[in-house]
Motif scaffolding. Sequence first.
Motif, PDB file in Angstrom:
ATOM      1  N   LYS A  81      38.172  17.885 -23.315  1.00  0.00           N
ATOM      2  CA  LYS A  81      37.426  19.129 -23.103  1.00  0.00           C
ATOM      3  C   LYS A  81      36.481  19.436 -24.247  1.00  0.00           C
ATOM      4  O   LYS A  81      35.369  19.938 -24.032  1.00  0.00           O
ATOM      5  N   GLU A  82      36.925  19.144 -25.474  1.00  0.00           N
ATOM      6  CA  GLU A  82      36.090  19.473 -26.620  1.00  0.00           C
ATOM      7  C   GLU A  82      34.912  18.512 -26.789  1.00  0.00           C
ATOM      8  O   GLU A  82      34.027  18.747 -27.624  1.00  0.00           O
ATOM      9  N   ASN A  83      34.880  17.427 -26.018  1.00  0.00           N
ATOM     10  CA  ASN A  83      33.832  16.426 -26.188  1.00  0.00           C
ATOM     11  C   ASN A  83      32.859  16.315 -25.016  1.00  0.00           C
ATOM     12  O   ASN A  83      31.779  15.736 -25.167  1.00  0.00           O
ATOM     13  N   VAL A  84      33.239  16.847 -23.846  1.00  0.00           N
ATOM     14  CA  VAL A  84      32.385  16.661 -22.666  1.00  0.00           C
ATOM     15  C   VAL A  84      31.032  17.356 -22.810  1.00  0.00           C
ATOM     16  O   VAL A  84      30.035  16.914 -22.230  1.00  0.00           O
ATOM     17  N   ASN A  85      30.969  18.423 -23.579  1.00  0.00           N
ATOM     18  CA  ASN A  85      29.706  19.150 -23.742  1.00  0.00           C
ATOM     19  C   ASN A  85      28.742  18.444 -24.689  1.00  0.00           C
ATOM     20  O   ASN A  85      27.532  18.623 -24.595  1.00  0.00           O
ATOM     21  N   SER A  86      29.306  17.647 -25.605  1.00  0.00           N
ATOM     22  CA  SER A  86      28.445  16.977 -26.579  1.00  0.00           C
ATOM     23  C   SER A  86      28.995  15.592 -26.912  1.00  0.00           C
ATOM     24  O   SER A  86      29.560  15.375 -27.985  1.00  0.00           O
ATOM     25  N   PRO A  87      28.851  14.640 -25.994  1.00  0.00           N
ATOM     26  CA  PRO A  87      29.350  13.289 -26.257  1.00  0.00           C
ATOM     27  C   PRO A  87      28.668  12.617 -27.436  1.00  0.00           C
ATOM     28  O   PRO A  87      29.290  11.813 -28.134  1.00  0.00           O
ATOM     29  N   SER A  88      27.403  12.947 -27.684  1.00  0.00           N
ATOM     30  CA  SER A  88      26.694  12.345 -28.815  1.00  0.00           C
ATOM     31  C   SER A  88      27.356  12.735 -30.133  1.00  0.00           C
ATOM     32  O   SER A  88      27.453  11.916 -31.057  1.00  0.00           O
ATOM     33  N   LEU A  89      27.810  13.992 -30.223  1.00  0.00           N
ATOM     34  CA  LEU A  89      28.515  14.440 -31.424  1.00  0.00           C
ATOM     35  C   LEU A  89      29.881  13.778 -31.513  1.00  0.00           C
ATOM     36  O   LEU A  89      30.329  13.389 -32.599  1.00  0.00           O
ATOM     37  N   ALA A  90      30.546  13.610 -30.366  1.00  0.00           N
ATOM     38  CA  ALA A  90      31.865  12.965 -30.337  1.00  0.00           C
ATOM     39  C   ALA A  90      31.788  11.533 -30.840  1.00  0.00           C
ATOM     40  O   ALA A  90      32.707  11.054 -31.516  1.00  0.00           O
ATOM     41  N   LEU A  91      30.700  10.842 -30.535  1.00  0.00           N
ATOM     42  CA  LEU A  91      30.546   9.447 -30.953  1.00  0.00           C
ATOM     43  C   LEU A  91      30.357   9.307 -32.459  1.00  0.00           C
ATOM     44  O   LEU A  91      30.475   8.209 -33.004  1.00  0.00           O
ATOM     45  N   LYS A  92      30.085  10.426 -33.143  1.00  0.00           N
ATOM     46  CA  LYS A  92      29.958  10.392 -34.600  1.00  0.00           C
ATOM     47  C   LYS A  92      31.309  10.578 -35.293  1.00  0.00           C
ATOM     48  O   LYS A  92      31.395  10.495 -36.515  1.00  0.00           O
ATOM     49  N   SER A  93      32.346  10.827 -34.504  1.00  0.00           N
ATOM     50  CA  SER A  93      33.687  11.000 -35.066  1.00  0.00           C
ATOM     51  C   SER A  93      34.197   9.675 -35.632  1.00  0.00           C
ATOM     52  O   SER A  93      33.775   8.606 -35.196  1.00  0.00           O
ATOM     53  N   PRO A  94      35.126   9.728 -36.603  1.00  0.00           N
ATOM     54  CA  PRO A  94      35.665   8.491 -37.166  1.00  0.00           C
ATOM     55  C   PRO A  94      36.491   7.720 -36.147  1.00  0.00           C
ATOM     56  O   PRO A  94      37.151   8.310 -35.290  1.00  0.00           O
ATOM     57  N   VAL A  95      36.451   6.409 -36.263  1.00  0.00           N
ATOM     58  CA  VAL A  95      37.175   5.558 -35.321  1.00  0.00           C
ATOM     59  C   VAL A  95      38.682   5.796 -35.399  1.00  0.00           C
ATOM     60  O   VAL A  95      39.414   5.534 -34.438  1.00  0.00           O
ATOM     61  N   THR A  96      39.146   6.325 -36.515  1.00  0.00           N
ATOM     62  CA  THR A  96      40.574   6.608 -36.665  1.00  0.00           C
ATOM     63  C   THR A  96      41.060   7.661 -35.675  1.00  0.00           C
ATOM     64  O   THR A  96      42.256   7.742 -35.401  1.00  0.00           O
ATOM     65  N   ASP A  97      40.124   8.463 -35.135  1.00  0.00           N
ATOM     66  CA  ASP A  97      40.514   9.460 -34.129  1.00  0.00           C
ATOM     67  C   ASP A  97      41.009   8.799 -32.846  1.00  0.00           C
ATOM     68  O   ASP A  97      41.669   9.449 -32.026  1.00  0.00           O
ATOM     69  N   LEU A  98      40.706   7.522 -32.674  1.00  0.00           N
ATOM     70  CA  LEU A  98      41.124   6.804 -31.470  1.00  0.00           C
ATOM     71  C   LEU A  98      42.450   6.072 -31.645  1.00  0.00           C
ATOM     72  O   LEU A  98      43.042   5.626 -30.665  1.00  0.00           O
ATOM     73  N   SER A 211      42.301  15.128 -14.378  1.00  0.00           N
ATOM     74  CA  SER A 211      43.710  15.454 -14.631  1.00  0.00           C
ATOM     75  C   SER A 211      44.536  14.220 -14.965  1.00  0.00           C
ATOM     76  O   SER A 211      45.690  14.334 -15.385  1.00  0.00           O
ATOM     77  N   ALA A 212      43.947  13.042 -14.784  1.00  0.00           N
ATOM     78  CA  ALA A 212      44.662  11.798 -15.062  1.00  0.00           C
ATOM     79  C   ALA A 212      44.307  11.214 -16.427  1.00  0.00           C
ATOM     80  O   ALA A 212      44.791  10.137 -16.779  1.00  0.00           O
ATOM     81  N   THR A 213      43.480  11.932 -17.199  1.00  0.00           N
ATOM     82  CA  THR A 213      43.017  11.381 -18.475  1.00  0.00           C
ATOM     83  C   THR A 213      44.174  11.029 -19.407  1.00  0.00           C
ATOM     84  O   THR A 213      44.210   9.941 -20.001  1.00  0.00           O
ATOM     85  N   ALA A 253      31.670  10.279 -17.284  1.00  0.00           N
ATOM     86  CA  ALA A 253      31.030  11.309 -16.460  1.00  0.00           C
ATOM     87  C   ALA A 253      31.660  11.361 -15.082  1.00  0.00           C
ATOM     88  O   ALA A 253      31.838  12.435 -14.501  1.00  0.00           O
ATOM     89  N   ALA A 254      32.016  10.204 -14.545  1.00  0.00           N
ATOM     90  CA  ALA A 254      32.651  10.153 -13.224  1.00  0.00           C
ATOM     91  C   ALA A 254      34.052  10.737 -13.268  1.00  0.00           C
ATOM     92  O   ALA A 254      34.464  11.483 -12.376  1.00  0.00           O
ATOM     93  N   ILE A 255      34.807  10.409 -14.303  1.00  0.00           N
ATOM     94  CA  ILE A 255      36.159  10.945 -14.439  1.00  0.00           C
ATOM     95  C   ILE A 255      36.117  12.463 -14.575  1.00  0.00           C
ATOM     96  O   ILE A 255      36.969  13.176 -14.047  1.00  0.00           O
ATOM     97  N   THR A 256      35.115  12.963 -15.264  1.00  0.00           N
ATOM     98  CA  THR A 256      34.977  14.401 -15.497  1.00  0.00           C
ATOM     99  C   THR A 256      34.671  15.165 -14.214  1.00  0.00           C
ATOM    100  O   THR A 256      35.069  16.323 -14.066  1.00  0.00           O
TER     101      THR A 256
END
Length: 402
Positions: A81-98, A211-213, A253-256
């Motif tokens: 939810k916190e990333n769907v509005n700004s995926p470009s910003l989410a992609l700048k997050s550290p890989v450790t978040d994954l 809901s399956a994420t 986008a499809a999952i969303t």
Amino acid sequence: MAAHVLAHEVADLCLGKPPLKSLSVSATIGEALASLKSCEENCISVWDCDDDDDHFKNVDGNCVCVGKICMVDIICFLCKKENVNSPSLALKSPVTDLLPKDSLLVKHVQPSTSLLEAIDLILQGAQNLVVPIETRFSGSSRRKLLQKSASTKSCTIHNGREFCWLTQEDVIRYFLSSIGFFSPLPTASIDALGIISKEFLSIGYHSSASSATEAISRSLVDQTSVAIVDEDGVLIGEISPFTLACCGETVAAAITTLTAGELLAYIDCGGPPDDIVRVVKERLKERNLEGMLEEFEIDPSDISSNSSLSDEEFPSPTSSRSSFGRYSKSSSYSARMVRRAEAIVCYPGSSLVAVMVQTIAHRVNYVWVIEEDCSVVGIVTFANMLEVFKDQLESMMLGHFD
């Protein structure tokens, strides 16, 4: 016989395996995405070489692999939810978040590690065993080879060594090649062996795919899948991490926006149908998810006010089943459950060796178990199979010593 099977070490199962593709633990998710797109591997290893941090050091004090990243990790992250509005910003997050916080899915081992030790580590939760690659090249030849590999910036080279990894599939392949040593175990049914997992991840056909994420993330860790079932518990299809990994990050986008049933059509291996792509675009616009539209290069101006599909235009669970009929035990092991999604299935009476062949042939880590009416009984995984082989090997060893 057990001595013959167990005489092999981890290095024997790694012969011919390519060196790992690597990524620094300091990289961003966007860099991880670019690396995945530039290589042919399904996942990429993440390494920590911080001289000031001893937590990730191995026994030799070298850099260590602390995890692995695949496309599905990124897709699920973008669906939050916190990333769907700004995926470009989410992609700048550290890989450790994954990387998982509660478990380590990779484990360093030596080439001399025994097969039984490797199985124990896998059953304890390790998906991949990181193994140094042994080579017979001379010192000068090896240095030239490593310099050439390093110039590609794609291989993991630490202290003059390359690494590969051993997977559950590699071990199952080995057992299949030595299946005669385990007779009569291979011909026993999976039901009789008690390896059918009754607990599995599932979602309703008409439920929202979003809901399956969490279930998708869980299935990636467990190396299973998410069943899509109708109200009668009949298997309609699946949301498989293996399939999602082939779709790229835009499937977020499809999952969303889509239902589980609609998502089955979207993740068709031939590419999503244009009409469903239009539905995704319109729903993104309706929900003001302009950032996702822009990031995935979906032009909102292409959206027509009449582009949405009615429920009748999507295949229903009933029509999907009736198109292919019920499956008998004489039908192909690869049963196409719906028009645009394929699930590999077997029956409780299927033999262990038959299920092993299915998994290897279709490059999956599991097989769904169904009844003749297509209702889901459970799932059989590589881990379930390895438990059986481990028990058999230990029994054989005890018999040998007795």
